[in-house]
Design a protein around this motif. Structure first.
Motif, short mmCIF file in Angstrom:
data_model
loop_
_atom_site.label_atom_id
_atom_site.label_comp_id
_atom_site.label_asym_id
_atom_site.label_seq_id
_atom_site.Cartn_x
_atom_site.Cartn_y
_atom_site.Cartn_z
N GLU A 125 0.85 -1.18 0.00
CA GLU A 125 0.00 0.00 0.00
C GLU A 125 0.88 1.22 0.00
OE1 GLU A 125 -3.55 2.09 2.67
OE2 GLU A 125 -2.70 0.18 3.22
N ASP A 126 0.57 2.22 -0.83
CA ASP A 126 1.36 3.43 -0.91
C ASP A 126 0.47 4.56 -1.37
OD1 ASP A 126 3.25 5.37 -1.14
OD2 ASP A 126 4.65 4.17 -2.33
N GLN A 127 0.18 5.50 -0.46
CA GLN A 127 -0.70 6.60 -0.79
C GLN A 127 0.02 7.89 -0.48
OE1 GLN A 127 -4.16 5.99 1.59
NE2 GLN A 127 -4.83 4.19 0.46
N GLY A 128 -0.17 8.92 -1.32
CA GLY A 128 0.53 10.18 -1.14
C GLY A 128 -0.38 11.26 -0.59
N ASP A 129 0.26 12.32 -0.01
CA ASP A 129 -0.46 13.45 0.54
C ASP A 129 0.54 14.56 0.71
OD1 ASP A 129 -3.17 13.72 2.89
OD2 ASP A 129 -1.96 15.33 2.03
N ASP A 130 0.18 15.81 0.28
CA ASP A 130 1.11 16.91 0.32
C ASP A 130 0.96 17.78 1.56
OD1 ASP A 130 2.21 16.18 -2.09
OD2 ASP A 130 0.78 17.36 -3.26
N ARG A 131 0.06 17.45 2.46
CA ARG A 131 -0.14 18.30 3.62
C ARG A 131 1.05 18.21 4.57
NH1 ARG A 131 -6.14 16.02 4.48
NH2 ARG A 131 -5.05 14.28 3.52
N THR A 132 1.52 19.39 5.03
CA THR A 132 2.76 19.43 5.79
C THR A 132 2.62 18.83 7.18
OG1 THR A 132 2.25 21.69 6.51
CG2 THR A 132 3.59 21.43 4.52
N ASP A 133 1.37 18.72 7.73
CA ASP A 133 1.20 18.17 9.06
C ASP A 133 0.94 16.67 9.01
OD1 ASP A 133 -1.28 18.35 7.92
OD2 ASP A 133 -2.30 19.03 9.75
N SER A 134 1.05 16.07 7.85
CA SER A 134 0.84 14.64 7.71
C SER A 134 2.10 13.87 8.06
CB SER A 134 0.41 14.29 6.29
OG SER A 134 -0.83 14.89 5.97
N VAL A 135 1.92 12.59 8.34
CA VAL A 135 3.04 11.68 8.53
C VAL A 135 2.81 10.47 7.64
CG1 VAL A 135 3.49 12.39 10.91
CG2 VAL A 135 1.93 10.48 10.47
N VAL A 136 3.87 9.82 7.27
CA VAL A 136 3.77 8.57 6.54
C VAL A 136 4.01 7.44 7.53
CG1 VAL A 136 4.83 7.10 4.79
CG2 VAL A 136 4.42 9.51 4.30
N GLU A 137 3.05 6.54 7.62
CA GLU A 137 3.16 5.39 8.52
C GLU A 137 3.64 4.18 7.72
OE1 GLU A 137 0.22 4.12 11.84
OE2 GLU A 137 -0.31 2.93 10.06
N ILE A 138 4.69 3.56 8.20
CA ILE A 138 5.19 2.35 7.56
C ILE A 138 5.03 1.17 8.51
CG2 ILE A 138 6.82 3.53 6.04
CD1 ILE A 138 9.05 2.82 8.00
N GLU A 139 4.73 0.01 7.93
CA GLU A 139 4.59 -1.22 8.72
C GLU A 139 5.60 -2.24 8.20
OE1 GLU A 139 1.17 -4.46 10.11
OE2 GLU A 139 0.62 -2.64 9.00
N LEU A 140 6.42 -2.74 9.10
CA LEU A 140 7.52 -3.63 8.76
C LEU A 140 7.38 -4.95 9.50
CD1 LEU A 140 10.30 -0.97 9.43
CD2 LEU A 140 9.24 -1.43 7.23
N THR A 141 7.85 -6.03 8.88
CA THR A 141 7.89 -7.32 9.56
C THR A 141 9.27 -7.95 9.39
OG1 THR A 141 7.06 -8.53 7.63
CG2 THR A 141 5.43 -7.75 9.23
N VAL A 142 9.61 -8.84 10.33
CA VAL A 142 10.92 -9.50 10.29
C VAL A 142 10.84 -10.80 11.09
CG1 VAL A 142 11.80 -8.34 12.36
CG2 VAL A 142 13.40 -9.12 10.61
N ARG A 143 11.67 -11.78 10.72
CA ARG A 143 11.73 -13.05 11.45
C ARG A 143 13.14 -13.37 11.94
NH1 ARG A 143 7.70 -16.50 12.03
NH2 ARG A 143 5.73 -16.16 10.92
N ASN A 144 14.01 -12.41 11.96
CA ASN A 144 15.39 -12.62 12.39
C ASN A 144 15.46 -12.68 13.91
OD1 ASN A 144 18.12 -12.55 12.95
ND2 ASN A 144 18.59 -10.98 11.43
N ALA A 145 15.81 -13.85 14.45
CA ALA A 145 15.87 -14.04 15.90
C ALA A 145 17.03 -13.30 16.54
CB ALA A 145 15.97 -15.52 16.23
N GLY A 146 17.88 -12.66 15.72
CA GLY A 146 18.96 -11.87 16.27
C GLY A 146 18.48 -10.61 16.98
N TYR A 147 17.24 -10.21 16.73
CA TYR A 147 16.66 -9.08 17.44
C TYR A 147 15.94 -9.61 18.67
CZ TYR A 147 17.40 -7.13 12.79
OH TYR A 147 17.95 -6.75 11.60
N PRO A 148 16.24 -9.10 19.86
CA PRO A 148 15.69 -9.68 21.09
C PRO A 148 14.17 -9.78 21.12
CG PRO A 148 17.48 -8.19 21.62
CD PRO A 148 17.23 -8.05 20.15
N PHE A 149 13.47 -8.76 20.64
CA PHE A 149 12.00 -8.81 20.72
C PHE A 149 11.44 -9.90 19.81
CE2 PHE A 149 12.64 -6.06 17.09
CZ PHE A 149 11.51 -6.19 16.29
N VAL A 150 12.20 -10.28 18.78
CA VAL A 150 11.79 -11.38 17.91
C VAL A 150 12.24 -12.72 18.50
CG1 VAL A 150 11.95 -12.38 15.61
CG2 VAL A 150 11.91 -9.89 15.88
#
Length: 245
Positions: free
Chosen positions: A5-30
């Protein structure tokens, strides 16, 4: 890396939210969530001196002693148990190096959700448009190619790290007068905005104290507040911790 999903917006008070996933057990929370078949949820992340971050995690569905055993195997993590629940506990992970949430923050993205569930990691972060979200994500993936981008969307809100509603009167009553003064001054000067409007040294100068004294007061106050917010006297789990809403 894939984008769904990728949607654009030119408003200066907006933020872009990204969602990431990972399965690397080298990261403690994973890794911890996979080893114990539990849920590891970020409650708060706070900068510390010397390029380190204190990350407060609720771990649900595993004995706290076993969590400490697992995290002790990570050289870049110092773990402290702050509160024990019936089915887990609130932990402070002080991290340095190889921390994706830390790196996102350095690049200008505010991590809103960091969680591991049964060996699957997930991070949701907000990027103010002034940081060029495309440049932020490209820089992140250059260093962390094991992550997948599963969503990217524009939102019209900007969330500060701390807001007045974070401080109900019962919490403030646990602080000393000096700790309240330091926190209020830091908040009013923009220390808790994202990105910060001032540094700890700026706040210390305003209060006519040393940077070390500022750090001591603010860290002690933050720990008191977080312990009350994310724990309870009877050892039960606090409600709705780790939500990105």
């Amino acid at each position: 890396m894939s984008t769904v999903e990728d949607q654009g917006d030119d408003r200066t008070d907006s933020v872009v939210e990204i969602e990431l996933t990972v399965r690397n057990a080298g990261y403690p929370f994973v890794g911890v969530s996979g080893e114990e078949g539990c849920r590891v949820e970020l409650a708060e992340i706070i900068p510390r001196p010397e390029a380190r971050y204190a990350e407060f995690f609720n771990v649900l569905g595993a004995p706290p002693a076993r969590i400490k055993h697992h995290t002790d195997s990570y050289e870049t993590v110092e773990t402290s148990l702050l509160r024990e629940y019936d089915d887990g506990g609130l932990f402070e992970f002080v991290v340095s190096g190889n921390c994706p949430a830390h790196r996102l923050a350095e690049l200008g993205a505010l991590p809103r959700t960091v969680e591991g569930v049964n060996g699957q990691g997930r991070i949701v972060a907000e990027i103010p448009l002034r940081y060029d979200p495309s440049a932020v994500t490209e820089s992140f993936f250059a260093e962390y190619p094991d992550f997948d981008l599963i969503a990217k969307r524009t939102k019209d809100t900007h969330t500060s790290m701390l807001t007045p509603s974070t401080f109900p009167r019962s919490l403030l009553n646990d602080l000393t007068d000096r700790q309240r003064e330091v926190l209020r001054t830091a908040f009013e000067m923009g220390y808790y905005e994202w990105p910060r409007d001032c540094t700890g040294r700026d706040v210390a100068d305003e209060l006519d104290i040393t940077s070390a004294t500022f750090s001591e007061h603010v860290f002690t106050a933050e720990r008191k507040i977080l312990t009350v917010m994310f724990g309870s006297a009877d050892g039960t789990r606090p409600p709705d911790v780790g939500s990105d809403e």
